[in-house]
Write an enzyme that holds these catalytic residues in place. Structure first.
Site, PDB file in Angstrom:
ATOM      1  CG  LEU A 100      -1.927  -0.704   1.064  1.00 56.66           C
ATOM      2  CD1 LEU A 100      -2.764  -0.992   2.779  1.00 56.66           C
ATOM      3  CD2 LEU A 100      -2.801  -0.989   0.195  1.00 56.66           C
ATOM      4  CG  ASP A 101       0.020   4.921  -1.350  1.00 56.75           C
ATOM      5  OD1 ASP A 101      -0.602   5.659  -1.279  1.00 56.75           O
ATOM      6  OD2 ASP A 101      -1.287   4.653  -2.831  1.00 56.75           O
ATOM      7  CB  VAL A 102       3.241   6.803   2.047  1.00 58.89           C
ATOM      8  CG1 VAL A 102       3.550   8.061   3.477  1.00 58.89           C
ATOM      9  CG2 VAL A 102       4.694   5.826   1.882  1.00 58.89           C
TER      10      VAL A 102
END
Length: 233
Positions: A100-102
């Site tokens: 998952l991205d930041v």
């Protein structure tokens, strides 16, 4: 299993440290000192290091409620790693199952079982990842139906020639939608929403295949998967 591998998996020792412990006669198998790391040990044998009985750490499977602001990378650059949120032995063996991205929160699986990871993440298995998105602008039923058709047909993302696989788009309210994808391309959901000119302000993953994020987990908390949850994949 080789004795030196058993030692490295049952303790915090590295392979080289395990070999040193063997040379120093600190390791015994069934009360007999063994110095050869290539010696084979079975599950029925008792291995001791410095007199302490060892148990091999088996495969581990965890569910983490990933908060915004942490990276899924094992070598983070600008933010803490998700592994910094976990306090269990031998963290270096663990890896995120997908990413998952930041700025995205929600369900993240973590394991040290590579074959299981492949079963979860392989596009050929078409494991649906479900996201709840909060939109920057309200969306009408008509626009939602239009976007749903485009998601089903596949989109061309910026910088790519290959269409995305069929995905789902469901309007929940004026500013909330559910999105289901079976791939894991770089920032895929955000790029798909950009492609249909429907910017979002928040993205949260609720489920991976049959497994939903445990509602009892607060952001940053994790738990081990139950046997039936592991077997679901």
């Amino acid at each position: 299993m080789r004795l030196d591998r058993f030692l490295s998996e049952a303790t915090e020792l590295t392979r080289s440290q395990a070999k040193r412990a063997l040379k120093l006669r600190e390791v015994s198998v069934d009360d007999v000192v063994v110095r050869d790391g290539a010696s084979q040990v079975s599950d029925t044998q008792t291995v001791r290091w410095q007199g302490e009985v060892l148990e091999r750490i088996g495969w581990r499977y965890l569910m983490l409620h990933k908060p915004v602001g942490v990276e899924c990378s094992l070598r983070p650059t600008h933010h803490p790693s998700v592994l910094d949120l976990i306090d269990i032995p031998q963290l270096d063996r663990l890896h995120p199952v997908g990413r998952l991205d930041v700025e995205t929160s929600g369900l993240l699986l973590i394991s040290d079982d590579g074959k299981w990871t492949h079963r979860v993440t392989s596009p050929n298995r078409a494991c649906v990842k479900r996201y709840r998105a909060t939109l920057a602008e309200p969306i009408s039923d008509k626009d939602a139906e239009r976007i749903a058709r485009r998601f089903e047909a596949g989109l061309t993302l910026q910088g790519e020639d290959r269409l995305t696989r069929p995905a789902t788009f469901e309007r929940i309210s004026e500013r909330e939608v559910l999105i289901g994808v079976t791939e894991g391309r770089y920032h895929q959901v955000r790029r798909m929403m950009t492609a249909v000119e429907c910017p979002l302000v928040q993205l949260h993953r609720e489920a991976i295949g049959p497994l939903e994020l445990d509602p009892d987990l607060e952001p940053g908390e994790c738990r081990y998967l139950r046997p039936e949850e592991v077997a679901a994949f």
